[in-house]
Design a protein around this motif. Structure first.
Motif, PDB file in Angstrom:
ATOM      1  N   PHE A  35       1.231  -1.572   0.297  1.00 24.02           N
ATOM      2  CA  PHE A  35       0.101  -0.217  -0.139  1.00 24.02           C
ATOM      3  C   PHE A  35       1.135   1.161  -0.045  1.00 24.02           C
ATOM      4  O   PHE A  35       2.195   1.146   0.446  1.00 24.02           O
ATOM      5  N   TYR A  37       0.243   5.334   1.464  1.00 28.83           N
ATOM      6  CA  TYR A  37      -0.566   6.055   1.882  1.00 28.83           C
ATOM      7  C   TYR A  37      -0.129   7.323   2.096  1.00 28.83           C
ATOM      8  O   TYR A  37       0.908   7.381   2.166  1.00 28.83           O
ATOM      9  N   GLN A  39      -0.579  11.045   4.481  1.00 26.10           N
ATOM     10  CA  GLN A  39      -0.947  11.793   5.512  1.00 26.10           C
ATOM     11  C   GLN A  39      -0.245  13.521   5.006  1.00 26.10           C
ATOM     12  O   GLN A  39       0.700  13.605   5.327  1.00 26.10           O
ATOM     13  N   GLN A  44      -4.530  13.027   8.852  1.00 26.43           N
ATOM     14  CA  GLN A  44      -4.887  12.349   7.949  1.00 26.43           C
ATOM     15  C   GLN A  44      -4.455  11.040   7.430  1.00 26.43           C
ATOM     16  O   GLN A  44      -3.827  11.767   7.448  1.00 26.43           O
ATOM     17  N   MET A  45      -4.167  10.012   7.377  1.00 25.78           N
ATOM     18  CA  MET A  45      -4.431   8.876   6.992  1.00 25.78           C
ATOM     19  C   MET A  45      -4.540   8.214   5.967  1.00 25.78           C
ATOM     20  O   MET A  45      -6.295   7.914   5.782  1.00 25.78           O
ATOM     21  N   ARG A  50      -3.258   0.530  -3.919  1.00 24.62           N
ATOM     22  CA  ARG A  50      -2.628  -1.047  -2.667  1.00 24.62           C
ATOM     23  C   ARG A  50      -2.723  -2.152  -4.316  1.00 24.62           C
ATOM     24  O   ARG A  50      -3.696  -1.673  -5.982  1.00 24.62           O
ATOM     25  N   PHE A  91       3.461   7.107   2.722  1.00 23.89           N
ATOM     26  CA  PHE A  91       4.003   5.808   3.764  1.00 23.89           C
ATOM     27  C   PHE A  91       4.169   4.307   2.930  1.00 23.89           C
ATOM     28  O   PHE A  91       2.573   4.249   2.538  1.00 23.89           O
ATOM     29  N   LEU A 106       0.126  -4.045   8.937  1.00 23.78           N
ATOM     30  CA  LEU A 106       0.215  -3.037   8.001  1.00 23.78           C
ATOM     31  C   LEU A 106       2.302  -3.474   8.641  1.00 23.78           C
ATOM     32  O   LEU A 106       2.685  -3.002  10.494  1.00 23.78           O
ATOM     33  N   PHE A 108       4.967  -0.517   8.690  1.00 26.91           N
ATOM     34  CA  PHE A 108       4.927   1.062   7.312  1.00 26.91           C
ATOM     35  C   PHE A 108       6.325   1.116   7.455  1.00 26.91           C
ATOM     36  O   PHE A 108       7.551   0.379   8.078  1.00 26.91           O
ATOM     37  N   GLY A 109       7.275   1.979   6.208  1.00 30.33           N
ATOM     38  CA  GLY A 109       8.647   2.345   5.793  1.00 30.33           C
ATOM     39  C   GLY A 109       8.285   3.811   6.878  1.00 30.33           C
ATOM     40  O   GLY A 109       6.790   4.304   7.739  1.00 30.33           O
ATOM     41  N   LYS A 110       9.296   4.270   6.678  1.00 28.27           N
ATOM     42  CA  LYS A 110       9.291   5.669   7.801  1.00 28.27           C
ATOM     43  C   LYS A 110       9.236   6.994   6.791  1.00 28.27           C
ATOM     44  O   LYS A 110       9.053   7.713   7.599  1.00 28.27           O
TER      45      LYS A 110
ATOM     46  N   TYR B  35      -2.461   2.215  16.547  1.00 21.06           N
ATOM     47  CA  TYR B  35      -0.915   2.696  16.185  1.00 21.06           C
ATOM     48  C   TYR B  35      -0.094   3.658  17.152  1.00 21.06           C
ATOM     49  O   TYR B  35      -1.192   4.818  17.018  1.00 21.06           O
ATOM     50  N   HIS B  41       9.577   6.996  13.262  1.00 22.79           N
ATOM     51  CA  HIS B  41       9.771   5.280  13.030  1.00 22.79           C
ATOM     52  C   HIS B  41       8.318   4.961  12.488  1.00 22.79           C
ATOM     53  O   HIS B  41       7.879   3.658  11.432  1.00 22.79           O
ATOM     54  N   GLY B  42       7.777   5.661  11.782  1.00 23.09           N
ATOM     55  CA  GLY B  42       6.901   5.222  10.575  1.00 23.09           C
ATOM     56  C   GLY B  42       5.236   5.476  12.023  1.00 23.09           C
ATOM     57  O   GLY B  42       5.219   5.674  12.931  1.00 23.09           O
ATOM     58  N   LEU B  43       4.426   4.642  11.437  1.00 25.06           N
ATOM     59  CA  LEU B  43       3.582   4.194  12.437  1.00 25.06           C
ATOM     60  C   LEU B  43       3.780   2.348  12.321  1.00 25.06           C
ATOM     61  O   LEU B  43       4.342   1.792  11.942  1.00 25.06           O
ATOM     62  N   PHE B 104      -8.081   4.959   8.290  1.00 22.15           N
ATOM     63  CA  PHE B 104      -7.309   5.593   9.384  1.00 22.15           C
ATOM     64  C   PHE B 104      -8.925   6.688   9.751  1.00 22.15           C
ATOM     65  O   PHE B 104      -9.066   7.142   9.099  1.00 22.15           O
ATOM     66  N   ASP B 106      -8.522   9.710  12.664  1.00 15.84           N
ATOM     67  CA  ASP B 106      -7.255  11.165  12.808  1.00 15.84           C
ATOM     68  C   ASP B 106      -6.807  11.360  13.370  1.00 15.84           C
ATOM     69  O   ASP B 106      -5.783  12.347  13.531  1.00 15.84           O
TER      70      ASP B 106
END
Lengths: 118, 113
Positions: A35, A37, A39, A44-45, A50, A91, A106, A108-110, B35, B41-43, B104, B106
């Motif tokens: 995925f 995402y 932000q 908001q995410m 995908r 992300f 999930l 996630f990358g940074k 999360y 670090h991301g999530l 997600f 907010d």
């Protein structure tokens, strides 16, 4: 354990141009989703796009498309005709589909901070 | 947009106090997740739930507990908050465990002084 790496902490692009964000991942599994995402500053995410690993065809959503290279474990995001509203953190995320404790989680990358300049 | 409401949106508290964050959904989704997001670090997944009273640990569960007494509500509790738990907390929901993306809320910005 799976890992996701985004090697570009920050990028910038001029409005209306094209930009590509990089993502690589490490897994020994064969069934998974990937995925992207977004932000924005609002926090908001938002799901952008995908890709199912078993599909060879690259996913597209309007101006957003991916280049999925399964053998290379690479999953880059291309944004065409960049707009000011594309300014955000992006992300990359991995989801295992194999049955087990980590299924559906999930990773996630940074993140990559993208700035679109007028 | 998925019907997910996190409360409070912002909270400042002191070290050692208990804190509870709430996630409320109107989608009747089975799966819910907590999360935390930290710079660099991301999530990272704290806990998740796969049904009423069914929960499991994620990657960074130490110092956190969760409860789900109703389908629509998933609570995250810090029994005794520490400064290392200062973070932005996100709730997510999904219809299925896999094969479906997570949507997600907010986020809640939590500061522990």
């Amino acid at each position: 354990a799976q890992t996701v790496t985004q090697s570009q902490p920050e990028m910038s692009v001029q409005e209306a141009e094209t930009v590509t964000l990089s993502c690589t991942y490490d897994t020994s599994e064969s069934n998974y989703y990937l995925f992207w995402y977004k932000q924005p500053p609002s926090r908001q995410m938002i799901l952008v796009i995908r890709q199912e690993a078993y599909k060879q065809q690259n996913a597209t959503e309007n101006r957003f498309s991916v280049n999925f290279q399964k053998a290379a474990k690479s999953f880059s995001l291309k944004i065409s005709d960049s707009q000011l509203g594309d300014t955000a953190m992006y992300f990359c995320a991995f989801m295992s589909l194999n049955y087990g404790g980590s299924q559906g989680n999930l990773i996630f990358g940074k993140g990559t901070k993208l700035s679109v300049k007028p | 947009d998925a019907g997910i409401t996190q409360s409070p949106r912002h909270k400042v508290t002191e070290t050692g106090t208990p804190v509870t964050l709430r996630c409320h959904q109107t989608e009747n989704h089975r799966y819910m997740y907590w999360y935390r997001q930290d710079p660099g670090h991301g999530l990272r997944l704290i806990h998740y739930s796969y049904g009423v009273k069914d929960t499991d640990k994620g990657e960074v569960s130490d110092g956190y507990s969760v409860s789900r007494s109703k389908t629509e509500d998933f609570l995250l509790t810090l029994e005794s908050a520490t400064s290392s738990q200062t973070s932005v907390y996100f709730c997510a929901i999904s219809e299925q465990r896999s094969n479906q993306p997570q949507h997600f809320g907010d986020g809640t910005r939590l500061s522990i002084l």
